[in-house]
Design a protein around this motif. Sequence first.
Motif, PDB file in Angstrom:
ATOM      1  N   GLU A 198      -5.662   3.651   9.879  1.00 54.89           N
ATOM      2  CA  GLU A 198      -4.533   3.043  10.579  1.00 54.89           C
ATOM      3  C   GLU A 198      -3.719   4.056  11.364  1.00 54.89           C
ATOM      4  O   GLU A 198      -3.215   3.751  12.449  1.00 54.89           O
ATOM      5  CB  GLU A 198      -3.667   2.290   9.563  1.00 54.89           C
ATOM      6  N   GLU A 218      -7.637 -10.786  10.350  1.00 58.62           N
ATOM      7  CA  GLU A 218      -6.208 -11.018  10.492  1.00 58.62           C
ATOM      8  C   GLU A 218      -5.937 -12.066  11.565  1.00 58.62           C
ATOM      9  O   GLU A 218      -5.118 -12.965  11.389  1.00 58.62           O
ATOM     10  CB  GLU A 218      -5.503  -9.712  10.843  1.00 58.62           C
ATOM     11  N   ASP A 241       6.184  -2.031  13.993  1.00 53.10           N
ATOM     12  CA  ASP A 241       4.990  -2.192  14.825  1.00 53.10           C
ATOM     13  C   ASP A 241       4.340  -0.846  15.125  1.00 53.10           C
ATOM     14  O   ASP A 241       5.016   0.177  15.252  1.00 53.10           O
ATOM     15  CB  ASP A 241       5.351  -2.862  16.157  1.00 53.10           C
ATOM     16  N   THR A 242       3.027  -0.867  15.247  1.00 50.55           N
ATOM     17  CA  THR A 242       2.268   0.281  15.743  1.00 50.55           C
ATOM     18  C   THR A 242       1.340  -0.224  16.838  1.00 50.55           C
ATOM     19  O   THR A 242       1.111  -1.444  16.964  1.00 50.55           O
ATOM     20  CB  THR A 242       1.428   0.929  14.636  1.00 50.55           C
ATOM     21  N   TYR A 244      -1.722   0.037  16.820  1.00 51.70           N
ATOM     22  CA  TYR A 244      -2.866  -0.574  16.149  1.00 51.70           C
ATOM     23  C   TYR A 244      -2.566  -2.015  15.743  1.00 51.70           C
ATOM     24  O   TYR A 244      -3.361  -2.918  15.978  1.00 51.70           O
ATOM     25  CB  TYR A 244      -3.261   0.251  14.920  1.00 51.70           C
ATOM     26  N   SER A 245      -1.387  -2.248  15.136  1.00 51.59           N
ATOM     27  CA  SER A 245      -1.052  -3.610  14.687  1.00 51.59           C
ATOM     28  C   SER A 245      -0.921  -4.562  15.878  1.00 51.59           C
ATOM     29  O   SER A 245      -1.329  -5.725  15.806  1.00 51.59           O
ATOM     30  CB  SER A 245       0.239  -3.596  13.863  1.00 51.59           C
ATOM     31  N   LYS A 248      -4.419  -5.423  17.289  1.00 51.86           N
ATOM     32  CA  LYS A 248      -5.126  -6.420  16.475  1.00 51.86           C
ATOM     33  C   LYS A 248      -4.576  -7.814  16.755  1.00 51.86           C
ATOM     34  O   LYS A 248      -5.330  -8.792  16.822  1.00 51.86           O
ATOM     35  CB  LYS A 248      -4.985  -6.089  14.990  1.00 51.86           C
ATOM     36  N   LYS A 249      -3.267  -7.918  16.921  1.00 46.58           N
ATOM     37  CA  LYS A 249      -2.625  -9.216  17.168  1.00 46.58           C
ATOM     38  C   LYS A 249      -3.137  -9.853  18.460  1.00 46.58           C
ATOM     39  O   LYS A 249      -3.336 -11.066  18.536  1.00 46.58           O
ATOM     40  CB  LYS A 249      -1.112  -9.022  17.242  1.00 46.58           C
TER      41      LYS A 249
END
Length: 277
Positions: A198, A218, A241-242, A244-245, A248-249
């Motif tokens: 991550e 996810e 938040d990153t 990466y997150s 993915k969203k």
Amino acid sequence: MFKKSLLFLIVLTLISCHATKSPIVTTKKGAAGNNSYSSKNKKTTKGRREIIESSSRTVVTNDNVSNYVLQYKDIAMSNMKNYGIPASIILAQGILESGAGRGDLAVSANNHFGIKCHSDWTGDSVKHDDDSSQECFRKYNKVAESYRDHALFLKGKGRYASLFELDKDDYEAWAKGLRKAGYATDPKYPDKLISYIERYNLAQYDAQVLGNKRVSKENRNTSIADRRSINEEYYEVQKGDTLYSISKKYNLLVDDLKEKNKLSDNTLFVGQKLKVN
């Protein structure tokens, strides 16, 4: 009396000039970093420093880890295609087990996964202190051989068979599965792998192999409201938040997200608007 004192001082000076140098003392594993830096290196090495502990205790920086990923990501993706092991897991294990390529076994034996000899190993080997003193570890001519042997090791051992029933984009399950199957004795081993995946956005390489349109677990579980937000053109960064997150969203690669927003690094701030479509 003065002459005797002078003679005594001369004798002492001669003795000190011919004295032998002090021996170099090396510390045992864990007492100090095997790759400790000189003051000169401390000035030239960029990034936050951390200690990676596996078969040796290695001091690395963020730059060391990032460079390691860039150097071996293609091999990891190729192994994912050929053997079905997530590239993110391969890279995270490589970082952890080899100290980002700077650990003792990586340097002396090109062994990037801490694999011991075992009874079926017929290749070269080196001795290294680990759980016990002077254990036998595999030695390779090239790092690529270590990566291939890691894949064959997981594929060839029955205790790892359950891993290959997991989704290739479920790195958390793979990390926990490796620990459960006995790859490492450290109870925090899965957390360490997940942390590297991550922090350095390693799952993007899984996505590249699987195809950009593959929906992660996810995203499959997002609510209707979340699915509506995916159609929005911009996203406002929230606390926690990153890149990466967010990637993915919106089912994007981190590199694509950075390119869309002309970002030079992974730094974000709350309230920042990111283009996602």
